[in-house]
Design an enzyme around this catalytic site. Sequence first.
Site, PDB file in Angstrom:
ATOM      1  N   PRO A   1      30.813  12.324 -17.081  1.00 25.27           N
ATOM      2  CA  PRO A   1      30.846  10.874 -17.292  1.00 25.27           C
ATOM      3  C   PRO A   1      31.203  10.139 -15.998  1.00 25.27           C
ATOM      4  CG  PRO A   1      32.602  11.959 -18.536  1.00 25.27           C
ATOM      5  CD  PRO A   1      31.808  13.043 -17.878  1.00 25.27           C
ATOM      6  N   VAL A   2      30.578   8.983 -15.780  1.00 27.43           N
ATOM      7  CA  VAL A   2      30.825   8.270 -14.515  1.00 27.43           C
ATOM      8  C   VAL A   2      32.080   7.405 -14.600  1.00 27.43           C
ATOM      9  CG1 VAL A   2      28.408   8.229 -13.800  1.00 27.43           C
ATOM     10  CG2 VAL A   2      29.304   6.335 -15.139  1.00 27.43           C
TER      11      VAL A   2
ATOM     12  N   ALA B   1      30.402  15.016  -7.218  1.00 24.17           N
ATOM     13  CA  ALA B   1      29.536  16.115  -7.657  1.00 24.17           C
ATOM     14  C   ALA B   1      28.068  15.769  -7.408  1.00 24.17           C
ATOM     15  CB  ALA B   1      29.768  16.418  -9.137  1.00 24.17           C
TER      16      ALA B   1
ATOM     17  N   ASP C   1      38.778  14.660  -4.050  1.00 21.57           N
ATOM     18  CA  ASP C   1      37.642  14.848  -4.968  1.00 21.57           C
ATOM     19  C   ASP C   1      36.547  15.687  -4.322  1.00 21.57           C
ATOM     20  OD1 ASP C   1      39.000  13.166  -6.634  1.00 21.57           O
ATOM     21  OD2 ASP C   1      37.299  11.852  -7.053  1.00 21.57           O
TER      22      ASP C   1
END
Length: 308
Positions: free
Chosen positions: A95-96, A105, A146
């Site tokens: 999910p964004v 990703a 991230d």
Amino acid sequence: MTTFSAPAKIILFGEHAVVYGHPAIAVPFSALRASAEVHKNNPPGQGLLIVAGDLQKTIRVEDAGNVLAEMSRLILKQLGASPPDVPISLRSTIPVASGLGSGAAIASVLGRVLSAVVNHPLSDDALNQIVYEIEKLHHGTPSGIDNTVVVYEQPIYFVRDQAIQRLKIGQSFQLVAADTGKSAPTRISVGDVRKLYEANPAKIQPVLNSIGQIVEQARQIIEYGNPDALGPLMLQNHLLLSELTVSSPELDALVDAAMNAGALGAKLSGGGRGGNMIALVAADTAEYVGQALLAAGAARIYHTTVTA
Ligand code: PMV
């Protein structure tokens, strides 16, 4: 040709303080993934197209104002290559804007597929650098956590601007992640913490220091293999994040619901204000905690195991 894929990520401890040089711990969340490959059966002569399956949209690399086109241009620039004449098919189950590393990703798989197409091999280190540059476009001042966990797909103990340190998982443990269903841009929560810090460093610095200390304790517990002891640290970390104003009524409600259902600990994960929270669960309460999170308003839940 190969399909390239990259996982989502979960920050276990230390978000926000990591921006200020404190350590943080993150793990890949391999069940949710982005993937990219050269799209089959397409006639040549159309230039570089990104066929975004989930959005049912085809994007041209020249498109202004499109984030996928922008990412592709930046990657090609870093590779020193001009756009190849191929369609790239892109998919993601992450999910964004919900703190699971979707942007990193997607940038990572675009980087891998484009480097293969233009025949310019990229080491993980080089790809990590490129994905970090892309994160900067969207996050303002990202710490780099991230991109690092997503590119290397390893549990990490991360300190900004330091070499990556892989984290040993002494004993597997189970998490339930729950999505508030509210997307919240990390750029805004990070910016607000910055304002808070600048307005009153004497008050905020100790909060950041305390988060850093929690991360150090969590690291030892994880490596030593005593994961149940992480529960209280998660709650402490959540309260400190609330002091930084990055929790929300929805996140607090999900943390309470998880604890009332027997979770060992719970906290928001990622940028906060919305997005996801995580709960540490024993095998026999995982299902019940998941149901309780849904009953308390979670839009989605995910079960995952951090494996030793
Ligand atoms: O992308 P998110 O929402 O998981 O947040 C990343 C973690 C922060 O510490 C809030 C920001 C950063 O760059 O480290």
